[in-house]
Design an enzyme around this catalytic site. Structure first.
Site, mmCIF file in Angstrom:
data_model
loop_
_atom_site.group_PDB
_atom_site.id
_atom_site.type_symbol
_atom_site.label_atom_id
_atom_site.label_comp_id
_atom_site.label_asym_id
_atom_site.label_seq_id
_atom_site.Cartn_x
_atom_site.Cartn_y
_atom_site.Cartn_z
ATOM 1 N N ARG A 93 49.989 30.519 6.890
ATOM 2 C CA ARG A 93 49.662 29.215 6.302
ATOM 3 C C ARG A 93 50.968 28.467 6.051
ATOM 4 O O ARG A 93 51.381 28.277 4.916
ATOM 5 C CB ARG A 93 48.877 29.390 4.979
ATOM 6 N N ILE B 199 41.080 26.755 14.523
ATOM 7 C CA ILE B 199 41.918 26.242 13.428
ATOM 8 C C ILE B 199 42.856 27.330 12.880
ATOM 9 O O ILE B 199 44.045 27.111 12.711
ATOM 10 C CB ILE B 199 41.049 25.663 12.282
ATOM 11 N N ARG C 81 36.575 32.113 -6.120
ATOM 12 C CA ARG C 81 37.616 31.091 -5.938
ATOM 13 C C ARG C 81 37.009 29.751 -5.583
ATOM 14 O O ARG C 81 37.586 28.715 -5.901
ATOM 15 C CB ARG C 81 38.565 31.505 -4.800
ATOM 16 N N LYS D 173 35.401 21.725 -4.098
ATOM 17 C CA LYS D 173 36.677 22.332 -4.474
ATOM 18 C C LYS D 173 37.835 21.676 -3.726
ATOM 19 O O LYS D 173 38.866 21.338 -4.322
ATOM 20 C CB LYS D 173 36.642 23.835 -4.137
ATOM 21 N N ASN D 174 37.656 21.480 -2.409
ATOM 22 C CA ASN D 174 38.774 20.980 -1.605
ATOM 23 C C ASN D 174 39.021 19.484 -1.777
ATOM 24 O O ASN D 174 39.975 18.949 -1.219
ATOM 25 C CB ASN D 174 38.568 21.343 -0.128
ATOM 26 N N CYS E 40 48.158 34.714 4.759
ATOM 27 C CA CYS E 40 47.010 35.148 3.953
ATOM 28 C C CYS E 40 45.969 35.732 4.888
ATOM 29 O O CYS E 40 46.206 35.834 6.085
ATOM 30 C CB CYS E 40 46.453 34.007 3.121
#
Ligand code: EPU
Length: 418
Positions: free
Chosen positions: A121, A328, A398, A22-23, A116
């Protein structure tokens, strides 16, 4: 809203195939905006974030044809170079269109993402980087607007901290900028490398992707290309953890073993057997008790933040006390509370979680808060005694292609209820 009903206790056995990443697919689709010629991408995973990105491309004026996992984008006329709030609020990666749109059309408007479930973000680093390429940036009414009526010009971009989509965004802008761009402290994720490979196929001149310094010689225009998206290392990693946790014997096929080294090392420390069974497959086997292991999330090639929640689910069963440090994102422990409802013993102290292996989880009703947190709850459900119901599985849809069907094929008792 769909939910999963899971009956735990079965070891996973057999072979499970990994989808396209996906990424990697998200920036690749955004890159299609850089040319008016058709770009065909294969192994595009049919997950919800991808459908959102395809809608976004159509919104800008591009034509999108989908044939199974093959997607062709023709971005001839881009009469609406913007990412509206309605799209960005469901998928923060929408900011990936900022760089390509301003590079191609001289202007772009993207809604500011806001926070989120896993933390703030921001896109300040994307913005600073595009300014280095000569874009004029304005912020108003919740939108970031980038203008470069005379086109972008190459420059030196030195990121303050490593950002994956920030690196991808500026890379896509730099390929059409006049002259040379050097990106320092660039993300080294395999997805950045995959994007650079696609861009080079489209006529870009990029060197050093996959290292901390990327050099780009701008070109006048790009052309059409064909490209296959790399395997999803996070999906593969999720299944590796599932194999170890359920004390199963699983082969994870169609993956890139080298992308999973950090996880494999930790799984071995915990007592699982992880082997490269083929050039494109990893085997995982475990029996008996797993041992506590500490993890600290880091940028690639370190332990991925996107596997932290799933690994924590496994640690709840391990013998001893494990420390999980998240470096992160500042708020990526939402799953801890839900795992606690299943009997896990976890204390969160800021960016660190202390997990005392409880030996056993018990089925409960739990709620998914974000994509990877929901994956961790599904994994917990696979080993919990009795029935687990995971609510709000739209989060998991997702980023995972029909995870319940893949898991059921290797022995899990899991079903989707609408
Ligand atoms: N950051 C800033 N300013 C920016 C950009 C990022 O301060 O302008 C901070 C973030 O808040 C975060 C850190 O930098 O604390 C790293 O964020 P990064 O920009 O690398 O994350 P991202 O690019 O938004 C991608 C993945 C995420 C993954 C992270 C980290 C995509 C589409 N998303 O996000 O994936 O967790 O890198 O590896 O590639 C997921 O798939 O579940 C997911 C969240």
């Amino acid at each position: 809203m769909d939910r999963f009903r899971i009956h735990g206790g079965r070891p996973l056995q057999g072979e499970i195939a990994v989808s396209g990443a996906k990424n990697s697919a998200l920036p690749a689709l955004a890159a299609c905006l850089l040319t008016g010629e058709p770009v065909t991408l294969s192994r595009i995973p049919p997950v919800r974030d991808i459908r959102t990105m395809l809608q976004l491309l159509e919104h800008t004026g591009a034509r999108v044809d989908v044939d199974g996992q093959l997607v062709t984008v023709r971005a001839q006329a881009l009469d609406r170079p913007e990412a509206p709030y309605e799209v960005v609020k469901t998928m923060r990666a929408s900011s990936l269109v900022l760089g390509p749109l301003v590079a191609r059309t001289g202007k772009a408007r993207v809604s500011m993402p806001g926070g989120c479930a896993i933390g703030a973000r921001p896109i300040n680093l994307h913005v600073l980087a595009l300014e280095q390429l000569g874009a004029e940036i304005r912020q108003s009414h919740g939108y970031v607007e980038a203008l470069a009526p005379e086109g972008l010009k190459g420059g030196l971009v030195q990121f303050d901290r490593i950002t994956v989509t920030g690196t991808e965004d500026v890379l896509m802008a730099a390929v059409l900028a006049r002259g040379e761009t050097v990106i320092g402290n660039a993300a080294r994720e395999p997805e950045v490398q995959d994007l650079a490979e696609l861009l080079n196929k489209m006529g870009a001149r990029i060197e050093g992707a996959g290292t901390s310094t990327i050099r780009v010689q701008g070109v006048g225009e790009l052309h059409g290309a064909q490209h296959t998206i790399i395997a999803d290392r996070i999906e593969a990693g999720t299944f590796l953890i599932a194999g170890a946790m359920t004390r199963g014997d699983l082969v994870i096929a169609d993956c890139v073993p080298g992308h999973l080294d950090a996880l494999a090392v930790k799984l071995r420390q915990a007592g699982a057997e992880v082997t490269e069974v083929r050039g494109d497959a990893l085997g995982v086997r475990a029996s008996g008790k797993l041992q506590a292991t500490d993890i600290t999330t880091e940028e690639f090639p370190g332990f991925a933040t996107d596997l932290q929640a799933q690994y924590m689910a496994m640690l709840t069963l391990a013998e001893g006390i494990s420390f999980v440090t998240e470096t992160i994102f500042e708020n990526r422990f939402m799953h801890a509370q839900e795992l606690a409802r299943m009997g896990a013993n976890i204390r969160v102290e800021g960016r660190r979680a202390i997990v005392a292996g409880a030996g056993e989880l018990t089925g409960a009703q739990v709620i998914a808060s974000d994509l990877r947190a929901s994956a961790s709850l599904v994994l917990a459900g696979l080993v919990a005694r009795g029935e687990t119901v995971v609510d709000r599985v739209y989060h998991i849809d997702r980023g995972y292609e029909r995870i319940e069907e893949k898991l059921a094929r290797v022995g899990a008792r899991i079903e989707r209820e609408s």
